[in-house]
Design a protein around this motif. Structure first.
Motif, mmCIF file in Angstrom:
data_model
loop_
_atom_site.group_PDB
_atom_site.id
_atom_site.type_symbol
_atom_site.label_atom_id
_atom_site.label_comp_id
_atom_site.label_asym_id
_atom_site.label_seq_id
_atom_site.Cartn_x
_atom_site.Cartn_y
_atom_site.Cartn_z
ATOM 1 N N UNK A 96 -3.747 -4.851 -15.499
ATOM 2 C CA UNK A 96 -4.179 -6.040 -16.246
ATOM 3 C C UNK A 96 -5.698 -6.117 -16.307
ATOM 4 N N UNK A 97 -6.369 -5.780 -15.187
ATOM 5 C CA UNK A 97 -7.827 -5.825 -15.175
ATOM 6 C C UNK A 97 -8.402 -4.742 -16.083
ATOM 7 N N UNK A 98 -7.721 -3.601 -16.147
ATOM 8 C CA UNK A 98 -8.137 -2.542 -17.073
ATOM 9 C C UNK A 98 -7.993 -3.042 -18.515
ATOM 10 N N UNK A 99 -6.877 -3.708 -18.823
ATOM 11 C CA UNK A 99 -6.662 -4.238 -20.166
ATOM 12 C C UNK A 99 -7.700 -5.310 -20.501
ATOM 13 N N UNK A 100 -8.078 -6.113 -19.513
ATOM 14 C CA UNK A 100 -9.100 -7.127 -19.740
ATOM 15 C C UNK A 100 -10.450 -6.486 -20.055
ATOM 16 N N UNK A 101 -10.727 -5.350 -19.406
ATOM 17 C CA UNK A 101 -11.957 -4.620 -19.723
ATOM 18 C C UNK A 101 -11.915 -4.091 -21.151
ATOM 19 N N UNK A 128 -1.190 -13.840 -16.152
ATOM 20 C CA UNK A 128 -1.640 -15.185 -15.794
ATOM 21 C C UNK A 128 -0.447 -16.115 -15.678
ATOM 22 N N UNK A 129 -0.350 -16.797 -14.538
ATOM 23 C CA UNK A 129 0.737 -17.742 -14.318
ATOM 24 C C UNK A 129 2.095 -17.092 -14.162
ATOM 25 N N UNK A 130 2.122 -15.754 -13.969
ATOM 26 C CA UNK A 130 3.395 -15.064 -13.828
ATOM 27 C C UNK A 130 4.200 -15.008 -15.110
#
Length: 592
Positions: free
Chosen positions: A339-344, A398-400
Motif C-alpha cells: 500500500x505504501x508503494x502504491x501511495x508513492x 485505510x479503515x480495513x
C-alpha cells in the motif's frame, strides 16, 4: 560513463524536470549535481528534449540551472556472493556501512557497494577450458552460509561462450577475474564473481516456467490446511492497522519451508523495521540451528525515507529473489506493505500530472502490481533443477476497507487471499485471518473435499451465531446449536494457534494431517445431546483437552495420553452413529 548531460528546469517535490543534451532512455540513472554531492535519480518520463527524473534523495537545495549527468545505465542491483545477511536500503546501499560512514543521520549522495570488495571467497571451478556455456549457467561456486553460491555467466550476455581460461580452486575477491570467455566472433570477456542486472527487467535465464502446485508449508494450521500457498505462488495479507500483518509475516519467514527469505520493508514505520532488525539476528533458524539472518536479506525503506525509494526497494527485492532462484533455491519474498508503494506511485503520478484513476491512484496501478506479482513462479533451469520465488505482500487499506483500489488490484493477480479481521484481532485470535472471507486457489496438505466440508460447518455455525444474536439461544434449535458449537470448536482448537508456545507456534505437516483427521471424525458425527447445556459443557471440556494436546510435543507420552482421552470423548458421544462426513466425502469423490 557519462553520455548525456542536462540542466534542471523545474523541481516539484522529489521530481525534477531536466532539459537534456544528448540521448537518454527510460529508467536510465542520472545524477543531479548539488555542490560536491551527486544525487541519484531515475528517468521516469521523456518528452522531446525534456525528461522527468524521480530523485531518490531529499531535493532540498536543488535549483534551476543545476547540472545533471546521465550514465547510460539502467537502475540495477549488484549480484554476487555476500548478499545473504545483507541489510540495505532500496538502492542496495548497506545500511551498517552507511551508518559507520555518516553516523546517526545518513548523508545525501553517499552510495556504497553492497558486496564487500576486500572479502575473499573460496572459488571452486565446475567448468573447464573448452566448455560452452550460456547465460545463467554456472562455471564455479563458492560457499555462502549453508548454500553453494553458483558463479554464473552474467544474465546480460546473450551469446554462447567458450571458456578460454578459468582460475584454479582458491580464494578470490568478488572483483578478481576468475574466468575468461570468448563469443562466436572471437571477442574475449573477463568474468568476475559479481555483475549487475536492471531491477525492472525480470531474470529469464531458465528453460521453462512451471505451474505452482506443491504447497509451501508455513506451519500455520489455518494457512496450510484451509488457505494454502503454493511454492512459487503469490498471496496477499490485507488488513487494518494493528491487525497483525507484520507479526504473521515474521512468523512465516521463520517457519516457512523455504531456503531463503527476503524481507522488503517498503514504507513501513521505522519502529517496526528496527524491531525486525533487532529480532532476526537473535532468532534461531529451525532448519539449521543457527541465526535466522544467515539465510535472510532485509531491504529497509521506512516511511520517513524519500517516497521514490519505496518503488526501488520492491524491485530490488524481487531481483535478488530471482537471482537466488537461478541457483535452484526456493525463495520467499515478503513485501510490507505494498500500500505504501502504491501511495508513492500515486504521489509521483500526481507530480507528473497524469489523469488519475480511482481514489487518485494512477490508471496503470493494476498493471504495475500485476507485473510485480508475475515475477513469482517455479522455473526449470538449464541444469534440470528447479527453483522458485513465492511472493507474499501485505496491504494496509485505510479503515480495513477491502474495496479500495490497491486491495482489489492485488486480489486480481494473487492465488491466495488471507484477509485479516479487526474483530478477530481485538479478540486476541492468532492468526487474525478471517476464515470466512479468505480463500486460496492452491492445493493444500489435506484433502480438499474434507477441508471444504469443515469450512461448511464453519459457515453454518456462523449463520447460527448471527441468528442467535437476534432470537437468542433459547430460540435456536438444538441441532443448529450443535452445529454452532462444532464451528466454534474448530476455530478455537485448530484455526487458532498460540504464538508464544514453542510447540503450538510451529506445527509440522505430519501433525496437521493427523490432528485434522481426528477433528474430521467429530465434525462429521451426528451428535446427540439431551440439552444445550450438556452440549456446551461437553464441547468446553473437549476444547480444554485439545488446547493441552496442541501444546504437547509430537508423539510424546503426554501427546499420546491426551489423544487417547480425546478419542474416548469423541467415541463416547458419537458411538453407533453414522459418520456423515465420510459419507459426504465419498459421494463427492464419486461425483467428481
Amino acid at each position: 560513463m557519462v553520455t548525456a548531460k542536462g540542466k534542471v528546469v523545474a523541481i516539484n517535490g522529489n521530481m525534477v524536470s531536466v532539459e537534456v543534451d544528448g540521448d537518454i532512455s527510460m529508467n536510465e540513472v542520472g545524477y543531479v549535481i548539488l555542490g560536491d554531492k551527486r544525487l541519484k535519480s531515475e528517468v521516469i518520463r521523456i518528452r522531446g528534449t525534456q525528461a522527468e527524473l524521480q530523485v531518490f534523495e531529499i531535493t532540498k537545495g536543488i535549483a534551476v540551472g543545476d547540472d545533471v549527468e546521465f550514465t547510460q545505465e539502467l537502475l540495477a542491483v549488484e549480484l554476487g556472493p555476500g548478499l545473504l545477511t545483507l541489510v540495505c536500503d532500496g538502492l542496495q546501499n548497506p545500511l551498517p556501512e552507511l551508518a559507520e560512514r555518516s553516523g546517526f543521520f545518513l548523508e545525501r549522495g553517499l552510495y556504497l557497494p553492497s558486496l564487500e570488495r576486500e572479502r575473499t571467497w573460496h572459488f571452486t571451478p565446475t567448468a573447464k577450458v573448452g566448455d560452452t556455456l550460456t547465460r545463467g549457467e554456472a562455471f564455479g561456486w563458492v560457499p555462502e552460509g549453508i548454500f553453494e553460491h553458483k558463479i554464473m555467466i552474467p544474465f546480460g550476455m546473450y551469446d554462447a561462450y567458450t571458456i578460454a581460461s578459468i582460475s584454479p580452486e582458491g580464494d578470490y575477491k568478488v572483483t578478481d577475474t576468475v574466468a575468461t570467455v570468448t563469443d562466436g566472433n572471437g571477442a574475449s570477456y573477463d568474468l568476475t564473481m559479481r555483475f549487475e542486472w536492471p531491477v525492472k527487467r525480470a531474470i529469464d535465464a531458465y528453460v521453462d516456467r512451471l505451474k505452482p502446485e506443491e504447497p509451501m508449508v508455513t506451519k500455520v494450521r489455518l494457512i496450510d490446511t484451509f488457505l494454502p500457498v503454493a511454492r512459487g505462488g503469490t498471496y496477499c495479507i490485507p488488513g487494518p492497522f494493528g491487525a497483525g500483518k507484520t507479526v504473521l509475516q515474521q512468523i512465516t519467514s521463520r517457519n516457512a519451508e523455504v531456503d531463503i527469505v527476503i524481507v522488503a520493508a517498503c514504507g513501513e514505520r521505522a519502529g517496526e523495521v528496527v524491531e525486525t532488525l533487532r529480532e532476526f539476528p537473535e532468532l534461531m533458524d529451525p532448519k539449521t540451528g543457527k541465526s535466522l539472518m544467515e539465510r535472510t536479506i532485509i531491504i529497509c525503506n521506512t516511511s520517513s525515507m524519500p517516497v521514490a525509494a519505496r518503488e526501488a526497494s520492491v524491485y530490488t527485492a524481487v531481483t535478488l529473489a530471482e537471482y537466488y532462484r537461478q541457483m535452484g533455491l526456493d525463495v520467499l519474498l515478503l513485501a510490507d506493505s505494498t500500500s505504501r508503494w502504491a501511495q508513492a506511485m500515486r504521489e509521483m503520478s500526481g507530480r507528473l500530472e497524469e489523469i488519475p484513476g480511482e481514489e487518485a491512484f494512477p490508471a496503470y496501478l493494476e498493471s504495475v502490481i500485476a507485473g510485480f506479482y508475475e515475477r513469482a513462479g517455479v522455473v526449470r533451469l538449464k541444469d534440470g533443477s528447479t527453483g522458485s520465488v513465492s511472493i507474499g505482500g501485505t496491504v494496509s487499506p485505510a479503515g480495513g476497507n477491502f474495496e479500495e483500489p490497491v486491495t482489489q488490484a492485488t486480489l486480481k493477480v494473487v492465488g491466495a487471499f488471507h484477509g485479516l479481521s479487526r474483530a478477530r484481532s481485538d479478540a486476541r485470535k492468532y492468526p487474525a485471518i478471517d476464515p470466512l472471507d479468505s480463500w486460496s486457489k492452491y492445493p493444500g496438505l489435506v484433502d480438499t473435499t474434507a477441508t471444504e466440508y469443515a469450512r461448511e460447518i464453519l459457515f453454518r455455525g456462523n449463520e447460527v451465531d448471527q441468528m442467535m444474536k437476534v432470537v437468542g439461544e433459547e430460540g435456536t434449535a438444538l441441532d443448529d446449536y450443535i452445529v454452532y458449537l462444532k464451528g466454534d470448536f474448530l476455530d478455537a482448537v485448530y484455526m487458532q494457534q498460540n504464538a508464544f508456545d514453542p510447540v503450538d507456534a510451529s506445527v509440522s505437516t505430519e501433525r496437521q494431517r493427523h490432528v485434522f483427521d481426528m477433528l474430521f471424525s467429530l465434525l462429521g458425527a451426528e451428535l446427540q445431546f439431551e440439552s444445550k447445556d450438556k452440549a456446551r459443557t461437553y464441547f468446553y471440556g473437549l476444547r480444554q483437552r485439545f488446547l493441552d494436546y496442541n501444546s504437547a510435543e509430537w508423539d510424546s507420552d503426554e501427546f499420546k495420553r491426551l489423544e487417547s482421552e480425546i478419542v474416548s470423548m469423541i467415541d463416547e458421544i458419537s458411538s453407533g452413529l453414522e459418520p456423515r462426513a465420510e459419507r459426504i466425502v465419498k459421494q463427492r469423490g464419486q461425483d467428481a
